[in-house]
Enzyme design. Structure first.
Site, PDB file in Angstrom:
ATOM      1  N   ASP A  35      -6.416   5.395   3.249  1.00 40.14           N
ATOM      2  CA  ASP A  35      -6.557   3.984   2.892  1.00 40.14           C
ATOM      3  C   ASP A  35      -7.788   3.366   3.573  1.00 40.14           C
ATOM      4  O   ASP A  35      -8.547   4.065   4.259  1.00 40.14           O
ATOM      5  CB  ASP A  35      -5.266   3.262   3.317  1.00 40.14           C
ATOM      6  N   HIS A  42       0.841  -1.205   0.000  1.00 38.39           N
ATOM      7  CA  HIS A  42       0.000   0.000   0.000  1.00 38.39           C
ATOM      8  C   HIS A  42       0.878   1.259   0.000  1.00 38.39           C
ATOM      9  O   HIS A  42       0.612   2.221  -0.700  1.00 38.39           O
ATOM     10  CB  HIS A  42      -0.907   0.026   1.239  1.00 38.39           C
TER      11      HIS A  42
END
Ligand code: NAG
Ligand code: NAG
Length: 471
Positions: A119, A21
């Site tokens: 996120d 990520h």
């Protein structure tokens, strides 16, 4: 392109604590910094220290913000990313992540940014950003179909999605009105059901995802309409807010040159082996950093590669968070038997450079979205071996679009045999009826590798940021 406003926007980036990520968030940061924006990139100290070097002309625009990760007794010392733990500790890492709340809040109060791009994990963040008048985007580093598969955000939050059995995830959900075979296999669906129930941190991923969507003004996906038009539109309908494809963000090979010390030596040695192979003959094998193979899975994969008689370059790194006792072994005598034809590489490799080499002709992958993008930008057909989260769905899309084949698996436990590995590798790499996969993948390179196309998506996104910032 210069920002058209008098004041350049200040954008905060806040990825989940996983390098899968963190790195796409850093890539997006670079693209935005390149457009003249000021970026604050938040992570924990040890994660920031492990980032690849920034290009020298962007270091003044990207502020790396270290917020210490609060200690959780059960987590290993210095564990700050998923690569430092094993799968069973994931919820603990989420618990520690949630405790970043006060540090992140303080930073936002003091720095007064225009936007925050966050996120799936910080379910607590949106109300804080609302209070501070900060515009909010949820950046889904993976593709639209995974998010759309899990349905509307309100059902995610309340847990009123009545799909609780593996069978429920083995068909496309009822809100998908177009023709598709994208759904989970039984062994994957069991994993989905289990992970939906896992709430040691106090909150399931469904709950987290529902809240970050509910609290954002826009959803960003690493996607382009030229590859797939239906799922983004569906996502927009499901969540009743704009979904902006920011393109596929294909990495640039030349950008990798300055990543790490010692890269060049590694590459020289790999390249000399690749140079000695025939054009398009080598299958590149890499299953990402978070997949932990069991002894049986590792052995069957090894025997399968051996049986295929195809030259291979296999990156086999120590799985994340593993200890000596979890290590699994290659079959006895394997290395000697494949000597010359196959390489097993035990440490980091410049994957993109390998994929760009003429001798590589196919990619055996776990189907992480970044890997798919990297494989297809060079036109490599894929041999897929998905494990968790979005990987199964990605693999179905690859198969549906005839960009490769899935290694056949046992429906119940996901096991596979050496013959199924060998047959899939040979089909894609050698055989006449595998030609359609090779041709389709070549065609895809014109979309995946089209930097001008993807840069237009970023321009459009930048325009959106300008139009919707709260200043
Ligand atoms: C930074 O340098 C790269 C090449 O080294 C160049 O392509 C890019 O335009 C530069 N960016 C800025 C913001 O100056
Ligand atoms: C931004 O606003 C301008 C002017 O209102 C409009 O023409 C443009 O389409 C908008 N762009 C985006 C991406 O929202």
């Amino acid at each position: 392109m210069a920002a058209k406003d008098q004041k350049s926007l200040h954008i905060v980036m806040f990825p989940w604590l996983a390098f899968g990520h963190i790195l796409p968030y850093l890539d997006l940061s670079k693209l935005l910094a390149q457009k003249g924006y000021k970026i604050s990139f938040i992570s924990t100290p040890r994660n920031i220290d492990r980032l690849p070097k920034l290009p020298p002309n962007l270091t003044s625009s990207i502020n790396l913000v270290k917020i210490p990760l609060p200690k959780i007794a059960e987590l290993p010392e210095n564990a700050e990313a998923t690569t430092d733990i094993h799968g069973g500790q994931m919820d603990l890492l989420k618990k520690a992540f949630d405790a970043l709340e006060s540090g992140v809040t303080r930073f936002l109060e003091e720095s007064d940014p225009d936007w925050i791009i966050y996120d799936f994990a910080p379910h607590w963040l949106p109300p804080i950003a609302v209070r501070l008048g900060i515009s909010r985007a949820f950046f889904m580093i993976i593709n639209a179909w995974f998010l759309a598969f899990f349905g509307p955000y309100d059902a995610l939050i309340s847990g009123s999605d009545h799909r609780t059995k593996p069978e429920d995830f083995m068909v496309p959900p009822k809100w998908v009105k177009f023709e598709t075979k994208v759904a989970y296999r039984r062994f994957e669906a069991k994993w989905i059901v289990r992970s939906g129930q896992s709430t040691e941190s106090g909150f399931s991923d469904f709950y987290r995802g529902g809240n970050v969507i509910d609290g954002c003004g826009v959803i960003l996906v690493r996607h382009c309409y030229e590859f797939e038009p239906d799922w983004v539109t569906l996502l927009e309908e499901l969540h009743n807010r704009p979904v902006i494809p920011i393109g596929l963000m294909p990495p640039r090979v030349q950008d990798l040159n300055t990543n790490k010390d010692g890269d060049d030596e590694i590459w020289v040695s790999i390249r000399s082996w690749l140079d000695g192979q025939n054009k398009g003959s080598v299958v590149y094998v890499a299953l990402g950093s978070e997949v932990t193979l069991s002894q049986d899975q590792l052995s069957e994969l090894a025997h399968g590669l051996e049986l295929s008689e195809v030259p291979f370059f296999w990156v086999l790194r120590k799985p994340s968070g593993s200890t000596e006792s979890d290590l699994v072994n290659l079959p006895g005598g394997f290395q000697e038997r494949v000597n010359g034809r196959g390489i097993v590489w035990r440490s980091w490799v410049p994957q993109l450079k390998i994929l760009s080499h003429d001798s590589v002709g196919g990619f055996l992958t776990h189907c992480g979205w970044s890997s798919i993008v990297e494989g297809l930008m060079f036109g490599h057909p894929l041999i897929t071996l998905p494990f968790f989260v979005d990987q199964g769905l990605n693999s179905r899309v690859v198969a549906e679009k005839q960009l490769g084949v899935e290694i056949p698996r046992n429906e119940e436990d996901g096991s596979y045999t050496r013959n199924s590995v060998a047959d899939s590798v040979k089909l894609v790499m050698l055989e006449n009826n595998g030609k359609k996969f090779r041709e389709r993948a070549k065609e895809m390179a014109t979309i995946f590798g089209d930097t001008a196309l993807h840069s237009r998506y970023i321009d459009n996104f930048v325009e959106y940021l300008e139009n919707h910032s709260s200043v």
